[in-house]
Structure formats: structure tokens, C-alpha cells
Design an enzyme around this catalytic site. Structure first.
Site: not given
Ligand code: NAD
Ligand code: DAU
Length: 356
Positions: A134-136, A160, A164
Site C-alpha cells: 500500500t501507499d500508506e 495497519y 504492511k
Molecule cells: P479485503 O479486506 O477486501 O480482503 C482481504 C482478504 O484476505 C479477505 O478475503 C480475507 O478473508 C483474507 N484474509 C485475511 N486474513 C487472512 C489469513 N490469515 N489467511 C488467509 N486469508 C486471509 O482486502 P483488499 O482491499 O482486497 O486488499 C487486498 C490487499 O491489497 C491487502 O494486502 C491490502 O493491504 C492491499 N491494498 C489494498 C488497498 C485498498 O484500497 N483496498 C490499497 C492498497 C493495498
Molecule cells: O491507500 C491505500 C489504503 O486505502 C489501503 O492500504 C487500505 O487497506 C484501505 O483500507 C484504504 O485505507 P484508507 O484509510 O485510506 O481507506 P478508508 O476507506 O478507510 O478511508 C478513506 C478516507 O475516508 C480516509 O481519509 C478516511 C475517510 N473516512 C473513512 C471512513 C471509513 C471517513 O471520512 N469516514 C469514514 O467513515
């Protein structure tokens, strides 16, 4: 070595989009290892029912014996590791599951991959271990800072992001120390169909449809760089096929927008799509609530490297991707019913005090 990829987290949001792509375009066999936590759902992989090239395994990436067995049984040519605990707000309430899965789980996968790789004979050079990150990990940008590049120093701020970052460092260490051919991708916020509704966009859609308050953290001016999930899946396949081992690739959406502007756009679209809704105008539901602790102000990704080396860039524009996403949620009540059950309602109550 078979033309098979071991995907972890393939029943989650991005993982399921990736698995669909891997089975559709120049198909690879997929072994999909997922624990089915609250965020993982069989409903996300319904489309693959009956596909003999997709094998679903319900299990934990931290189960070393299981992972070893999967390597021996399926002889994959790659691992694409997406399984993780992914929600920042949950990591603030309790970091342990994040350390168990994101750090120790990644370690178990790396350990098993290293043993397997050592045993691959002449096929060793073809093997890849791709970590999706992730960019985080790069921290928080000010309004006029340049976007994150692959050489931006790590500065994770939430539990989190720290978990990562640890996984990224372990993966890079397995390259330098043991010669495991790893690839790391760091991407910005994904959006699209099948995202668990704890995350901003689907949360706002579901709450607005029910006429519930839309919680905006802080002043609503935090900025995210939105990446359509299918664009991300396409980038991951390219990095797998053409990325250079030991390298990191940033993947971004070229779509920076402040949260409040995003939420207002979303509300107006719902007004148009639901002319009979008693909750119109949906903007009336917006509530500014106390900020997330340590809330990163801005993320933005510089993805010049993946563009110049691999020819990838996002295809979806943000407004069109957002509208498609809203349409998808409105058209899939059965998915919402399958995924947003009692656990989701408990989460709403705990996090927002919303009794829904
Ligand atoms: P998600 O939360 O939708 O899905 C995560 C999946 O991992 C689920 O299906 C869950 O059951 C599985 N899982 C969790 N713990 C596990 C374990 N111990 N063993 C096997 N499976 C397990 O997540 P996502 O949003 O699809 O993210 C996928 C990946 O991309 C993650 O590594 C996340 O950090 C990364 N990522 C996500 C975002 C985003 O915006 N969603 C952005 C940047 C990076
Ligand atoms: O940037 C990549 C990341 O993006 C991933 O690595 C994470 O897995 C993914 O969850 C996401 O993180 P964020 O914290 O940016 O996403 P989230 O959807 O939780 O929040 C997006 C923005 O919205 C953030 O600035 C917080 C704000 N927010 C979020 C929620 C859930 C609100 O203002 N209200 C809310 O209820």
C-alpha cells in the site's frame, strides 16, 4: 512447475477481481487460499463456481504446514500475496490480528516459498513472489508535496500501515538474503464492485441508501488517490509477467480528490438514480464527526516507473468508475445481503454508534 499461481486473499475485494482476471485473460490456473474472515466472502468468487482451473482452499496463510502442502501439491510458478487485515480503523482499535496476518502470516508464506524455490531445479528462475502492498507505508503528504515514488522513505503512521511496512521489509529481505525472486507493488486506494462496506465508498453508498448519517472524519479535506480495482488487477498481472525481481512498483489512479468532494458527488448521483427516495437530497445526511487518530492527510502516487517499464496506466476515470461502482451496488442487493450481515451491523454500532 505448473502454470498455476497461488493467490492469497482471493475471496476479498482486490483478490477476487485479480482471480477473475487471471482466469479470463491468458488464463493461469489459480489456487486461492483465503481464511474467509469478516472481509472475505464466497459471494465474491461466485462467478468461478464450476471453473476447474480455480481451486479454492479455506485456510490461514499463517498455517505453515498447509502452505507447504499447497506448494508441493500444486507446484505454482508464482505467489500473489494479497491476504491481509486491511482496515485502518480496525487496526486502531486492536493491532494484534494485523501483526498475526500481515507480519507473521507473510513470514510463513515467505518461509514456505523459500523452501519450495530451493527445490525447483532449473525452473527456479521462473518463480516469482509478488507482495501487494500500500501507499500508506510512505506516510502522509502535505497539499503541495510531490507524489510518493518508489524511493520515498517509509513512514507508516497507523498500526495497519506499520504492519504492511513490516511485510514489505521482510519480503525485500528474502530477496537480498536468500535470493527469492520477489516483486513488491504499492498502490493507492482501490474502489469498485465487491468492496466490503467498512471502506469509504461502499460505506457511504449503503448508509445513504438507508437514510443513515454519513460520517465524515475531521474536516473532510483529507485527499486520497483513487484506483479502479480492475485497473489494479491488470497492473498486478503485468508486474507478475514482466516486473524485475527485487523491484518495487507504485500503482496509482491519477485521481486525487478530497473526501468531502467525493461524498458530495456520490450523494448527487444517488439523488439522480433514486428520484423516489425519501432521503433526497442525500447530502443532508452528511455529518462531520471526530477525526480518525493519526489520520494521514493526503496520499498521491507517482506511477511513472510502471508506466515507462511496463506500459501500464489507469484506464478508468474517477467519475465514470465511481458511477459504475454506485450502479453495481444498487443492482446487487443479494451481494449486500450476503456480505453486510450482523457483523457489519455490529461494526456500524461500535464505530459510529449507528443503530441500523
Ligand atoms: P479485503 O479486506 O477486501 O480482503 C482481504 C482478504 O484476505 C479477505 O478475503 C480475507 O478473508 C483474507 N484474509 C485475511 N486474513 C487472512 C489469513 N490469515 N489467511 C488467509 N486469508 C486471509 O482486502 P483488499 O482491499 O482486497 O486488499 C487486498 C490487499 O491489497 C491487502 O494486502 C491490502 O493491504 C492491499 N491494498 C489494498 C488497498 C485498498 O484500497 N483496498 C490499497 C492498497 C493495498
Ligand atoms: O491507500 C491505500 C489504503 O486505502 C489501503 O492500504 C487500505 O487497506 C484501505 O483500507 C484504504 O485505507 P484508507 O484509510 O485510506 O481507506 P478508508 O476507506 O478507510 O478511508 C478513506 C478516507 O475516508 C480516509 O481519509 C478516511 C475517510 N473516512 C473513512 C471512513 C471509513 C471517513 O471520512 N469516514 C469514514 O467513515
Amino acid at each position: 512447475m505448473e502454470n498455476v499461481v497461488l493467490v492469497t486473499g482471493g475471496a476479498g475485494f482486490i483478490g477476487s477481481a485479480l482471480v477473475r482476471l487471471l482466469r479470463r485473460v491468458e488464463p493461469l490456473g489459480v489456487v486461492n487460499l483465503d481464511k474467509l474472515t469478516y472481509a472475505g466472502h464466497r459471494a465474491n468468487i461466485d462467478a468461478l463456481a464450476g471453473d476447474s482451473g480455480h481451486v479454492f482452499v479455506h485456510g490461514d496463510i499463517g498455517d505453515l504446514e498447509l502452505v507447504r502442502r499447497l506448494f508441493q501439491e500444486h507446484r505454482p510458478r508464482a505467489v500473489m500475496h494479497l491476504a491481509a487485515e486491511t482496515h485502518v480503523d480496525r487496526s486502531i482499535l486492536g493491532a494484534r490480528p494485523f501483526l498475526e496476518t500481515n507480519v507473521l502470516g507473510t513470514h510463513a508464506l515467505l518461509a514456505a516459498a523459500r523452501e519450495y524455490h530451493a527445490d525447483c531445479g532449473p525452473d527456479r528462475d521462473r518463480f516469482r513472489f509478488l507482495l501487494v502492498s500500500t501507499d500508506e507505508v510512505y506516510g502522509s503528504l502535505g497539499p503541495s508535496d510531490p507524489a510518493f515514488t518508489e524511493t520515498t522513505p517509509y513512514d507508516p503512521r497507523s498500526p495497519y500501515a506499520a504492519s504492511k511496512a513490516a511485510a514489505d521489509h521482510l519480503t525485500a529481505a528474502w530477496f537480498h538474503t536468500y535470493g527469492l525472486p520477489v516483486l513488491i507493488t504499492n498502490c493507492s486506494n482501490n474502489y469498485g464492485p465487491r468492496q466490503y462496506p467498512e471502506k469509504l465508498i461502499p460505506l457511504m453508498i449503503l448508509l445513504a441508501m438507508e437514510g443513515l448519517p454519513l460520517p465524515v472524519y475531521g474536516d473532510g479535506l483529507n485527499v486520497r488517490d483513487w484506483l479502479y480495482v480492475d485497473d489494479h488487477a491488470r497492473a498486478l498481472r503485468l508486474v507478475l509477467d514482466k516486473g524485475r525481481p527485487g523491484q518495487t512498483y507504485n500503482i496509482g489512479g491519477a485521481a486525487e480528490i478530497a473526501n468531502i468532494d467525493l461524498i458530495r458527488t456520490l450523494c448527487r448521483r444517488l439523488d439522480d438514480l433514486m428520484p423516489e427516495s425519501p432521503h433526497r437530497p442525500h447530502e443532508r445526511l452528511i455529518r462531520f464527526v471526530p477525526d480518525r487518530p493519526g489520520h494521514d492527510r493526503r496520499y498521491a502516487m507517482n506511477f511513472k516507473k510502471v508506466k515507462s517499464e511496463l506500459g501500464w496506466e489507469p484506464r478508468e476515470s474517477f467519475v465514470s468508475g465511481l458511477f459504475q461502482t454506485i450502479d453495481w451496488y444498487l443492482e446487487h442487493p443479494e451481494w449486500i445481503q450476503a456480505v453486510a450481515g450482523p457483523e457489519f451491523r455490529q461494526w456500524l454500532k461500535r464505530q459510529y454508534g449507528t443503530a441500523a
